[in-house]
Motif scaffolding. Structure first.
Motif, PDB file in Angstrom:
ATOM      1  N   MET A 180      -7.693  -6.527 -17.666  1.00 36.54           N
ATOM      2  CA  MET A 180      -7.886  -7.363 -16.629  1.00 36.54           C
ATOM      3  C   MET A 180      -7.469  -6.605 -15.682  1.00 36.54           C
ATOM      4  SD  MET A 180      -9.526 -10.078 -15.384  1.00 36.54           S
ATOM      5  CE  MET A 180      -9.640 -11.557 -16.473  1.00 36.54           C
ATOM      6  N   PRO A 181      -8.655  -6.141 -14.809  1.00 36.50           N
ATOM      7  CA  PRO A 181      -7.978  -4.531 -13.514  1.00 36.50           C
ATOM      8  C   PRO A 181      -7.494  -5.817 -12.121  1.00 36.50           C
ATOM      9  CG  PRO A 181     -10.390  -5.456 -13.892  1.00 36.50           C
ATOM     10  CD  PRO A 181      -9.606  -5.944 -14.797  1.00 36.50           C
ATOM     11  N   ILE A 182      -7.548  -5.810 -11.452  1.00 32.59           N
ATOM     12  CA  ILE A 182      -7.225  -5.527  -9.574  1.00 32.59           C
ATOM     13  C   ILE A 182      -8.413  -7.566 -10.094  1.00 32.59           C
ATOM     14  CG2 ILE A 182      -6.869  -5.515  -7.408  1.00 32.59           C
ATOM     15  CD1 ILE A 182      -6.177  -2.087  -8.174  1.00 32.59           C
ATOM     16  N   VAL A 183      -7.704  -7.831  -9.519  1.00 34.15           N
ATOM     17  CA  VAL A 183      -8.830  -9.034  -9.072  1.00 34.15           C
ATOM     18  C   VAL A 183      -9.533  -8.746  -7.901  1.00 34.15           C
ATOM     19  CG1 VAL A 183      -8.316 -12.021  -7.696  1.00 34.15           C
ATOM     20  CG2 VAL A 183      -6.839 -10.604  -9.360  1.00 34.15           C
ATOM     21  N   ASN A 184     -10.845  -9.188  -7.744  1.00 29.11           N
ATOM     22  CA  ASN A 184     -11.780  -8.533  -7.204  1.00 29.11           C
ATOM     23  C   ASN A 184     -11.672  -9.497  -5.655  1.00 29.11           C
ATOM     24  OD1 ASN A 184     -13.055  -7.443  -8.709  1.00 29.11           O
ATOM     25  ND2 ASN A 184     -14.369  -9.102  -8.789  1.00 29.11           N
ATOM     26  N   ARG A 185     -10.631 -10.299  -6.091  1.00 27.67           N
ATOM     27  CA  ARG A 185     -11.012 -11.780  -3.993  1.00 27.67           C
ATOM     28  C   ARG A 185      -9.726 -10.510  -4.006  1.00 27.67           C
ATOM     29  NH1 ARG A 185     -11.411 -12.222   0.764  1.00 27.67           N
ATOM     30  NH2 ARG A 185     -10.295 -14.045   1.161  1.00 27.67           N
ATOM     31  N   VAL A 186      -9.329 -10.019  -4.475  1.00 29.72           N
ATOM     32  CA  VAL A 186      -7.623  -9.701  -4.034  1.00 29.72           C
ATOM     33  C   VAL A 186      -8.499  -8.088  -3.245  1.00 29.72           C
ATOM     34  CG1 VAL A 186      -5.531  -8.096  -4.144  1.00 29.72           C
ATOM     35  CG2 VAL A 186      -6.059 -10.303  -4.786  1.00 29.72           C
ATOM     36  N   ALA A 187      -9.157  -7.079  -4.226  1.00 29.95           N
ATOM     37  CA  ALA A 187      -9.695  -5.403  -3.595  1.00 29.95           C
ATOM     38  C   ALA A 187     -10.350  -6.259  -2.270  1.00 29.95           C
ATOM     39  CB  ALA A 187     -10.573  -5.432  -4.449  1.00 29.95           C
ATOM     40  N   ALA A 188     -11.015  -7.152  -2.347  1.00 31.04           N
ATOM     41  CA  ALA A 188     -11.717  -7.478  -0.982  1.00 31.04           C
ATOM     42  C   ALA A 188     -10.544  -7.685   0.134  1.00 31.04           C
ATOM     43  CB  ALA A 188     -12.322  -8.519  -0.797  1.00 31.04           C
ATOM     44  N   LEU A 189      -9.217  -8.545  -0.124  1.00 36.20           N
ATOM     45  CA  LEU A 189      -7.897  -8.297   0.999  1.00 36.20           C
ATOM     46  C   LEU A 189      -8.124  -6.941   1.381  1.00 36.20           C
ATOM     47  CD1 LEU A 189      -6.748 -12.537  -0.164  1.00 36.20           C
ATOM     48  CD2 LEU A 189      -7.856 -11.542   1.971  1.00 36.20           C
ATOM     49  N   SER A 190      -8.006  -6.090   1.021  1.00 29.61           N
ATOM     50  CA  SER A 190      -7.026  -4.356   1.238  1.00 29.61           C
ATOM     51  C   SER A 190      -7.110  -4.594   2.371  1.00 29.61           C
ATOM     52  CB  SER A 190      -8.083  -3.565   0.489  1.00 29.61           C
ATOM     53  OG  SER A 190      -7.673  -3.763  -1.218  1.00 29.61           O
ATOM     54  N   ASP A 191      -8.030  -4.325   2.928  1.00 27.41           N
ATOM     55  CA  ASP A 191      -8.478  -4.086   5.132  1.00 27.41           C
ATOM     56  C   ASP A 191      -7.564  -4.476   5.651  1.00 27.41           C
ATOM     57  OD1 ASP A 191      -9.874  -1.731   4.072  1.00 27.41           O
ATOM     58  OD2 ASP A 191     -11.903  -2.277   4.938  1.00 27.41           O
ATOM     59  N   GLU A 192      -7.423  -6.759   5.229  1.00 21.16           N
ATOM     60  CA  GLU A 192      -6.747  -7.149   5.954  1.00 21.16           C
ATOM     61  C   GLU A 192      -5.475  -7.320   5.774  1.00 21.16           C
ATOM     62  OE1 GLU A 192      -7.091 -11.793   6.809  1.00 21.16           O
ATOM     63  OE2 GLU A 192      -8.047 -11.092   5.457  1.00 21.16           O
ATOM     64  N   MET A 193      -5.320  -6.920   4.244  1.00 22.25           N
ATOM     65  CA  MET A 193      -3.394  -6.604   4.166  1.00 22.25           C
ATOM     66  C   MET A 193      -3.067  -5.409   4.783  1.00 22.25           C
ATOM     67  SD  MET A 193      -3.252  -8.048  -0.168  1.00 22.25           S
ATOM     68  CE  MET A 193      -4.178  -6.397  -0.466  1.00 22.25           C
ATOM     69  N   ALA A 194      -3.938  -4.633   4.959  1.00 24.31           N
ATOM     70  CA  ALA A 194      -3.370  -3.203   5.124  1.00 24.31           C
ATOM     71  C   ALA A 194      -3.266  -2.977   7.151  1.00 24.31           C
ATOM     72  CB  ALA A 194      -5.044  -1.204   4.821  1.00 24.31           C
ATOM     73  N   ALA A 195      -4.152  -3.995   7.533  1.00 25.05           N
ATOM     74  CA  ALA A 195      -4.197  -4.061   8.895  1.00 25.05           C
ATOM     75  C   ALA A 195      -2.925  -4.782   9.153  1.00 25.05           C
ATOM     76  CB  ALA A 195      -4.852  -4.890   9.544  1.00 25.05           C
ATOM     77  N   TRP A 196      -2.808  -6.064   8.449  1.00 26.07           N
ATOM     78  CA  TRP A 196      -1.148  -6.660   8.243  1.00 26.07           C
ATOM     79  C   TRP A 196      -0.259  -5.905   8.081  1.00 26.07           C
ATOM     80  CZ3 TRP A 196      -2.214 -10.360   4.336  1.00 26.07           C
ATOM     81  CH2 TRP A 196      -3.690 -10.972   4.395  1.00 26.07           C
ATOM     82  N   ARG A 197      -0.207  -4.421   7.572  1.00 30.24           N
ATOM     83  CA  ARG A 197       1.607  -3.914   7.261  1.00 30.24           C
ATOM     84  C   ARG A 197       1.037  -2.813   7.891  1.00 30.24           C
ATOM     85  NH1 ARG A 197       2.713   1.129   5.556  1.00 30.24           N
ATOM     86  NH2 ARG A 197       0.905   2.380   6.062  1.00 30.24           N
ATOM     87  N   HIS A 198       0.251  -2.563   9.116  1.00 27.49           N
ATOM     88  CA  HIS A 198       0.054  -1.171  10.023  1.00 27.49           C
ATOM     89  C   HIS A 198       1.279  -2.025  10.861  1.00 27.49           C
ATOM     90  CE1 HIS A 198      -3.488   1.511   8.096  1.00 27.49           C
ATOM     91  NE2 HIS A 198      -2.456   1.123   7.511  1.00 27.49           N
ATOM     92  N   ASP A 199       0.988  -3.383  11.273  1.00 31.14           N
ATOM     93  CA  ASP A 199       1.559  -4.109  12.771  1.00 31.14           C
ATOM     94  C   ASP A 199       2.483  -4.052  12.789  1.00 31.14           C
ATOM     95  OD1 ASP A 199       1.061  -5.784  14.830  1.00 31.14           O
ATOM     96  OD2 ASP A 199       1.510  -7.430  13.489  1.00 31.14           O
ATOM     97  N   PHE A 200       2.720  -4.581  11.252  1.00 34.55           N
ATOM     98  CA  PHE A 200       5.020  -4.252  10.681  1.00 34.55           C
ATOM     99  C   PHE A 200       4.948  -3.056  10.419  1.00 34.55           C
ATOM    100  CE2 PHE A 200       3.073  -8.263   7.658  1.00 34.55           C
ATOM    101  CZ  PHE A 200       3.685  -9.244   9.111  1.00 34.55           C
ATOM    102  N   HIS A 201       4.701  -2.126  10.284  1.00 33.99           N
ATOM    103  CA  HIS A 201       4.701  -0.987  10.803  1.00 33.99           C
ATOM    104  C   HIS A 201       5.159  -0.201  11.948  1.00 33.99           C
ATOM    105  CE1 HIS A 201       5.399   3.364   8.440  1.00 33.99           C
ATOM    106  NE2 HIS A 201       5.540   3.457   9.726  1.00 33.99           N
ATOM    107  N   GLU A 202       4.681  -0.475  13.125  1.00 37.60           N
ATOM    108  CA  GLU A 202       3.847  -0.436  14.436  1.00 37.60           C
ATOM    109  C   GLU A 202       5.672  -1.290  14.893  1.00 37.60           C
ATOM    110  OE1 GLU A 202      -0.004   1.116  15.962  1.00 37.60           O
ATOM    111  OE2 GLU A 202       0.483  -1.186  15.760  1.00 37.60           O
TER     112      GLU A 202
END
Length: 390
Positions: A1-23
């Motif tokens: 079973m590959p990466i969950v489709n719904r999780v893949a759709a959250l990739s940009d949102e997860m990246a945005a959260w991470r970038h905010d934490f990183h800053e």
């Protein structure tokens, strides 16, 4: 079973959260902004319970499945704190806080687990309870122990607990784990050498040279690993600080040494602690001085439980395929305070490959956003496979 489709759709949102934490990196237990955002997100997602202040500044979210007949409760842990490092990565979302940086990827771990929490609250396609754990103070503050001591496992009835860490150098999207020791115990040692001060040029014979003794102690300590520890077992003794003197022509009265000790076996840990004190003082006395040793145990060995390590490997294979999972990885001599949670409950720790790049704790370290989906999918599948809705 590959990466969950719904999780893949959250990739940009997860990246945005991470970038905010990183800053906006925060150290140790002072993760107030990060923890506040995490708690707000969990409430927005619809977690059944969100509790702050566990282990001082930790956050816990409770997600109940569509069914709860299994009576099973699984904990998933991410860490939130950064490091006191000046960032040189050059990324556009680099730290805005001088002298602080997410140089170990905890911003990524937090974003992954938030993504998994969002998916799990939307679908609830499992039978049992998932506990998402956001921990402060992994970097030397023993936040994992603080959360356990604050009732993390007993309050929510956690039966198994799982952790994850990014790993530069491991190919992107590959997983690695092993039953038994995964990471080393992490301890500190401080040694004070007492000599007799004197004139370094005119009358060195009237002094007891604490600097000379300190140098001999450092050399002698390496004999512990070479001649006292079973060669089939692992230990590291690294003296990284040598503080002495106030002038070029004065032999100082005292010298202070400090360093770190790593082992993968509790008996070896006991042996090394005992021998450091013996070797330091006996060496100092051979030169007419004396040594005082202060040995502090920080993090125990990160010891994966065999059954749970097997489960972790199986879930990773579901996500990325068998050819991308190493279920017998060589232990790493770094330390990790998830060890305290594994002492409290059965569980397992896994590495998730980042690909090539600077190692953790380097000022140019860069987290690879491409693995956010792999990590979040691992968390999701762990819950759904371990607690199938039927």
């Amino acid at each position: 079973m590959p990466i969950v489709n719904r999780v893949a759709a959250l990739s940009d949102e997860m990246a945005a959260w991470r970038h905010d934490f990183h800053e906006n990196p925060e150290l140790l237990y002072e993760v107030h902004r990060t923890a506040g955002i995490v708690a707000d997100r969990l409430r927005e997602f619809g977690c059944d319970e969100v509790v702050t202040g566990i282990g001082r500044t930790g956050v816990v979210g409770v997600i109940r499945g569509r069914k709860n007949t299994s009576g099973k409760t699984i904990g998933l842990r991410a860490d939130m704190d950064a490091l006191p490092i000046e960032e040189t990565s050059g990324v556009p979302y680099a730290s805005k806080i001088p002298g602080k940086m997410h140089a170990c990827g905890h911003d990524g771990h937090t974003a992954m687990l938030l993504g998994a929490a969002k998916y799990l609250t939307e679908t609830r396609n499992f039978d049992g309870t998932a506990i998402v754990i956001f921990q402060p103070a992994e970097e030397g503050g023993a936040g994992g122990k603080a959360m356990v001591d604050d009732g993390l496992m007993t309050r929510w009835g956690i039966q198994e607990v799982y952790g994850l860490h990014n790993m530069p150098g491991l190919p992107e999207g590959h997983f690695a784990t092993t039953p038994g020791p995964m990471l080393a115990s992490s301890d500190t040692v401080q040694i004070t050498i007492h000599g007799k001060g004197g004139h370094a040029g005119a009358a060195p014979h009237e002094a007891i040279d604490s600097v000379l003794i300190g140098a001999q102690v450092i050399n002698a300590l390496q004999s512990i690993v070479a001649r006292n520890v079973d060669p089939l077992k692992s230990a590291v003794i690294s003296i990284t600080m040598f503080q002495a003197g106030t002038a070029f022509n004065i032999i100082p009265e005292t010298v202070k040494l400090a360093g770190t000790v790593r082992t993968l076996d509790p008996e070896v840990r006991d042996l090394v602690e005992r021998r450091i004190a013996e070797v330091a003082d006996n060496t100092a006395r051979a030169y007419g001085g004396r040594a005082e040793t202060n040995y502090t145990r920080l993090y125990p060995v990160t010891l994966n439980h065999a059954r749970e390590a097997g489960i972790a490997a199986e879930i990773a294979r579901d996500v990325v395929g068998a050819d991308r999972v190493n279920e017998r990885v060589t232990p790493v001599m770094g330390g990790e305070d998830f060890a305290f949670m594994l002492e409290a409950r059965p569980g397992a720790f896994v590495f998730l490959g980042m690909g090539d790049g600077p190692m953790c704790h380097h000022p140019a370290y860069k987290f690879n956003d491409n693995i956010l989906g792999h990590g979040a999918s691992y968390w999701v599948r762990l819950v759904e496979k371990q607690m199938p809705a039927g």
